[in-house]
Structure formats: structure tokens, C-alpha cells
Write a protein that holds these residues in place. Structure first.
Motif, PDB file in Angstrom:
ATOM      1  N   LEU A  44      55.457  36.671  25.780  1.00 57.91           N
ATOM      2  CA  LEU A  44      54.298  36.893  26.429  1.00 57.91           C
ATOM      3  C   LEU A  44      53.405  36.030  26.934  1.00 57.91           C
ATOM      4  CD1 LEU A  44      53.634  39.889  23.205  1.00 57.91           C
ATOM      5  CD2 LEU A  44      53.842  40.369  25.913  1.00 57.91           C
ATOM      6  N   LEU A  45      53.310  34.887  26.363  1.00 54.33           N
ATOM      7  CA  LEU A  45      52.480  33.799  26.899  1.00 54.33           C
ATOM      8  C   LEU A  45      53.203  33.337  28.286  1.00 54.33           C
ATOM      9  CD1 LEU A  45      50.319  31.585  26.452  1.00 54.33           C
ATOM     10  CD2 LEU A  45      52.103  30.244  25.527  1.00 54.33           C
ATOM     11  N   THR A  46      54.516  33.083  28.567  1.00 52.33           N
ATOM     12  CA  THR A  46      54.998  32.745  29.736  1.00 52.33           C
ATOM     13  C   THR A  46      54.704  33.739  30.877  1.00 52.33           C
ATOM     14  OG1 THR A  46      56.953  31.822  28.620  1.00 52.33           O
ATOM     15  CG2 THR A  46      57.225  32.518  31.073  1.00 52.33           C
ATOM     16  N   ASP A  47      54.955  35.163  30.452  1.00 55.48           N
ATOM     17  CA  ASP A  47      54.490  36.171  31.430  1.00 55.48           C
ATOM     18  C   ASP A  47      53.022  36.172  31.684  1.00 55.48           C
ATOM     19  OD1 ASP A  47      57.143  37.111  31.747  1.00 55.48           O
ATOM     20  OD2 ASP A  47      57.152  38.705  30.181  1.00 55.48           O
ATOM     21  N   SER A  48      52.085  35.765  30.575  1.00 52.81           N
ATOM     22  CA  SER A  48      50.535  36.186  30.886  1.00 52.81           C
ATOM     23  C   SER A  48      50.241  34.769  31.845  1.00 52.81           C
ATOM     24  CB  SER A  48      50.033  35.878  29.787  1.00 52.81           C
ATOM     25  OG  SER A  48      49.957  36.823  28.765  1.00 52.81           O
ATOM     26  N   LEU A  49      50.837  33.663  31.780  1.00 54.36           N
ATOM     27  CA  LEU A  49      50.487  32.541  32.563  1.00 54.36           C
ATOM     28  C   LEU A  49      51.158  32.596  34.000  1.00 54.36           C
ATOM     29  CD1 LEU A  49      51.406  29.429  30.412  1.00 54.36           C
ATOM     30  CD2 LEU A  49      49.286  30.358  31.011  1.00 54.36           C
ATOM     31  N   VAL A  50      52.402  33.417  34.129  1.00 53.44           N
ATOM     32  CA  VAL A  50      52.565  33.770  35.412  1.00 53.44           C
ATOM     33  C   VAL A  50      51.965  34.691  36.300  1.00 53.44           C
ATOM     34  CG1 VAL A  50      54.569  35.012  36.788  1.00 53.44           C
ATOM     35  CG2 VAL A  50      55.062  33.028  35.294  1.00 53.44           C
ATOM     36  N   ALA A  51      51.539  35.839  35.440  1.00 55.22           N
ATOM     37  CA  ALA A  51      50.691  36.824  36.040  1.00 55.22           C
ATOM     38  C   ALA A  51      49.114  36.143  36.251  1.00 55.22           C
ATOM     39  CB  ALA A  51      50.367  37.951  34.842  1.00 55.22           C
ATOM     40  N   ALA A  52      48.789  35.261  35.553  1.00 58.49           N
ATOM     41  CA  ALA A  52      47.575  34.786  35.824  1.00 58.49           C
ATOM     42  C   ALA A  52      47.477  34.011  36.901  1.00 58.49           C
ATOM     43  CB  ALA A  52      46.850  33.924  34.586  1.00 58.49           C
ATOM     44  N   GLY A  53      48.572  33.174  37.243  1.00 56.84           N
ATOM     45  CA  GLY A  53      48.857  32.575  38.480  1.00 56.84           C
ATOM     46  C   GLY A  53      48.705  33.364  39.757  1.00 56.84           C
ATOM     47  N   VAL A  54      49.583  34.573  39.505  1.00 54.67           N
ATOM     48  CA  VAL A  54      49.501  35.345  40.864  1.00 54.67           C
ATOM     49  C   VAL A  54      48.119  36.011  41.144  1.00 54.67           C
ATOM     50  CG1 VAL A  54      50.182  37.687  41.326  1.00 54.67           C
ATOM     51  CG2 VAL A  54      51.905  36.187  40.375  1.00 54.67           C
ATOM     52  N   ILE A  55      47.374  36.466  39.936  1.00 58.00           N
ATOM     53  CA  ILE A  55      46.019  37.025  40.172  1.00 58.00           C
ATOM     54  C   ILE A  55      44.796  35.898  40.820  1.00 58.00           C
ATOM     55  CG2 ILE A  55      43.920  37.754  38.680  1.00 58.00           C
ATOM     56  CD1 ILE A  55      46.094  39.394  37.066  1.00 58.00           C
ATOM     57  N   ALA A  56      45.102  34.776  39.969  1.00 57.88           N
ATOM     58  CA  ALA A  56      44.325  33.677  40.606  1.00 57.88           C
ATOM     59  C   ALA A  56      44.563  33.308  42.004  1.00 57.88           C
ATOM     60  CB  ALA A  56      44.448  32.286  39.788  1.00 57.88           C
ATOM     61  N   GLY A  57      45.783  33.497  42.519  1.00 61.20           N
ATOM     62  CA  GLY A  57      46.297  33.161  43.859  1.00 61.20           C
ATOM     63  C   GLY A  57      45.704  34.383  44.723  1.00 61.20           C
ATOM     64  N   PHE A  58      45.664  35.643  44.484  1.00 66.12           N
ATOM     65  CA  PHE A  58      44.902  36.500  45.140  1.00 66.12           C
ATOM     66  C   PHE A  58      43.494  36.202  45.305  1.00 66.12           C
ATOM     67  CE2 PHE A  58      48.302  39.786  43.879  1.00 66.12           C
ATOM     68  CZ  PHE A  58      48.873  39.720  45.076  1.00 66.12           C
ATOM     69  N   TYR A  59      42.930  35.968  44.299  1.00 64.22           N
ATOM     70  CA  TYR A  59      41.367  35.390  44.267  1.00 64.22           C
ATOM     71  C   TYR A  59      41.156  34.331  45.305  1.00 64.22           C
ATOM     72  CZ  TYR A  59      36.603  34.495  42.929  1.00 64.22           C
ATOM     73  OH  TYR A  59      35.347  34.378  42.863  1.00 64.22           O
ATOM     74  N   ALA A  60      41.854  33.167  45.071  1.00 64.68           N
ATOM     75  CA  ALA A  60      42.053  32.232  46.000  1.00 64.68           C
ATOM     76  C   ALA A  60      42.255  32.625  47.210  1.00 64.68           C
ATOM     77  CB  ALA A  60      42.788  31.039  45.532  1.00 64.68           C
ATOM     78  N   LEU A  61      43.135  33.416  47.615  1.00 69.16           N
ATOM     79  CA  LEU A  61      43.487  33.911  49.145  1.00 69.16           C
ATOM     80  C   LEU A  61      42.171  34.527  49.732  1.00 69.16           C
ATOM     81  CD1 LEU A  61      45.666  33.719  50.889  1.00 69.16           C
ATOM     82  CD2 LEU A  61      46.563  36.163  49.945  1.00 69.16           C
ATOM     83  N   LEU A  62      41.376  35.256  48.669  1.00 76.28           N
ATOM     84  CA  LEU A  62      40.271  35.881  49.427  1.00 76.28           C
ATOM     85  C   LEU A  62      39.301  34.698  50.128  1.00 76.28           C
ATOM     86  CD1 LEU A  62      38.045  38.266  49.547  1.00 76.28           C
ATOM     87  CD2 LEU A  62      37.460  37.606  47.159  1.00 76.28           C
ATOM     88  N   TYR A  63      39.281  33.646  49.550  1.00 75.02           N
ATOM     89  CA  TYR A  63      38.406  32.444  50.155  1.00 75.02           C
ATOM     90  C   TYR A  63      39.215  31.719  51.327  1.00 75.02           C
ATOM     91  CZ  TYR A  63      35.191  33.956  46.726  1.00 75.02           C
ATOM     92  OH  TYR A  63      34.154  34.825  46.018  1.00 75.02           O
ATOM     93  N   ALA A  64      40.516  31.670  51.034  1.00 78.19           N
ATOM     94  CA  ALA A  64      41.152  30.974  51.799  1.00 78.19           C
ATOM     95  C   ALA A  64      41.460  31.351  53.211  1.00 78.19           C
ATOM     96  CB  ALA A  64      42.792  30.464  51.249  1.00 78.19           C
ATOM     97  N   VAL A  65      41.710  32.852  53.138  1.00 76.19           N
ATOM     98  CA  VAL A  65      42.130  33.736  54.385  1.00 76.19           C
ATOM     99  C   VAL A  65      41.130  35.050  54.276  1.00 76.19           C
ATOM    100  CG1 VAL A  65      43.820  34.616  55.873  1.00 76.19           C
ATOM    101  CG2 VAL A  65      44.343  32.611  54.241  1.00 76.19           C
ATOM    102  N   PRO A  66      40.071  35.060  54.358  1.00 77.18           N
ATOM    103  CA  PRO A  66      39.264  36.251  54.218  1.00 77.18           C
ATOM    104  C   PRO A  66      39.437  37.360  55.309  1.00 77.18           C
ATOM    105  CG  PRO A  66      37.755  34.616  55.340  1.00 77.18           C
ATOM    106  CD  PRO A  66      39.136  33.868  55.128  1.00 77.18           C
ATOM    107  N   LEU A  67      40.554  37.444  55.934  1.00 77.76           N
ATOM    108  CA  LEU A  67      40.718  38.595  56.968  1.00 77.76           C
ATOM    109  C   LEU A  67      41.832  39.451  56.191  1.00 77.76           C
ATOM    110  CD1 LEU A  67      41.583  36.322  60.083  1.00 77.76           C
ATOM    111  CD2 LEU A  67      39.337  37.468  59.638  1.00 77.76           C
TER     112      LEU A  67
END
Length: 189
Positions: A44-67
Motif C-alpha cells: 500500500l505504501l509503494t502504491d501510494s507513493l507511485v500514485a502520489a507521484g502521478v498526481i503530483a506530475g499532473f499538477y506540475a504539468l498544469l504549470y509546465a504546459v498550461p495548454l
């Protein structure tokens, strides 16, 4: 004369099957002696960390490529949190808002970890694929909720944003299903 028990035929279960039923998935132990089953804390911890990375990546992508469509998943996270903000207490500072948004994203990551563990009980394997696929699917579900609860209700005559958000959510759900589906089988990485 005593019969050898290893060659004895299994009793007929009435279902026409000679094979014994598969045992339910259970926790196994790794080389270090720790539990490593589908719902073990380590998984569960491993999957949580991977999922948090994906979600943080989506949030970062909003500011990196706002199109569109690249920034849409991060935007969906913000809109979903803003819709949830109605039932939360008033935030008196930007720091409190950021902490609450981080907790919201963390709860989505934990939900994705539970989904990933459920897929592991259905045959998914691999270190990161079930967690990443579940995170994609959870963000897709959030996107569909936002599309139906916010964009469709407020569409008026302009359905462009609704269609963009719905299309992105469907792509995320499909991608999540594909990532998890490709992690099923003996040769999954």
C-alpha cells in the motif's frame, strides 16, 4: 495393501472439474520476512507513493504546459478541490489552503493505492504499474465527476469545455485500465 495418498484421486465436487480450486490470494513473505501481499502495508505504501507521484506530475504539468489537453488533469484536481471546499472550513491563509490541497491529493493517492491493491488480488503484478494505472483511473473518475457536476450543469450553450474535460477524463480512465491490464500475467514487469 495401503494406497499411496499422493496418487489418490480427489473427491468429485459435482462441478465436473478434476482440478482443485485456486486458493484465495493471501499475503506472502519476502526474503526479508516482511509481508508483501496485495493489502500489506508495504504494498500500500509503494502504491501510494507511485500514485502520489502521478498526481503530483499532473499538477506540475498544469504549470509546465498550461495548454489543453496537457494541463487539463491538473486543472481538474483544482476544480474538484474547489468544489469540495464548500464543505471545508474557511482557509485564513494560503498556507492552509495549500496544506488542505496537498491532503486532498494525498487522499486521492491512498484511494488509488487501495484500487491498485484490489487489482493485485485480480492478477495484476509489477512494482509500479498497478499504482500508476490506479492513479490515472482515480484522476479520470475525478474528471468525470467534475465534468458532470460542474461543467455540464454550467454549460449553457457552450459545451466545448464539457467535451474537453469529459474526453480527457475518458482518456485517463482508458489509460489507467490499459496500464493495469498490461501488468496482468506472468511476464509483467
Amino acid at each position: 495393501m495401503v494406497a499411496d495418498p499422493s496418487t489418490a484421486a480427489a473427491p468429485d465436487d459435482g462441478l465436473g472439474s478434476d482440478a482443485a480450486p485456486d486458493p484465495p490470494p493471501s499475503a506472502s513473505t519476502s526474503d526479508s520476512g516482511r509481508a508483501s501481499g496485495p493489502f500489506s502495508p508495504r504494498t500500500l505504501l509503494t502504491d501510494s507513493l507511485v500514485a502520489a507521484g502521478v498526481i503530483a506530475g499532473f499538477y506540475a504539468l498544469l504549470y509546465a504546459v498550461p495548454l489543453p489537453p496537457f494541463g487539463v488533469p491538473g486543472y481538474l484536481l483544482l476544480v474538484a478541490f474547489d468544489a469540495l471546499e464548500v464543505v471545508l472550513p474557511t482557509f485564513t491563509s494560503a498556507t492552509m489552503y495549500d496544506a488542505a490541497f496537498a491532503a486532498f491529493c494525498g487522499s486521492l493517492a491512498v484511494a488509488a493505492a487501495v484500487v491498485a491493491s484490489w487489482t493485485r488480488t485480480r492478477g495484476a503484478s509489477g512494482r509500479w504499474r498497478p499504482g500508476a494505472g490506479a492513479a490515472l483511473a482515480v484522476v479520470g473518475v475525478v474528471g468525470l465527476s467534475v465534468a458532470l457536476g460542474v461543467f455540464l450543469v454550467n454549460a449553457g450553450v457552450d459545451y466545448g469545455p464539457f467535451l474537453l474535460v469529459t474526453g480527457t477524463a475518458v482518456v485517463l480512465l482508458t489509460a489507467g485500465w490499459h496500464v493495469v491490464r498490461t501488468s496482468v500475467g506472468p511476464d509483467a514487469a
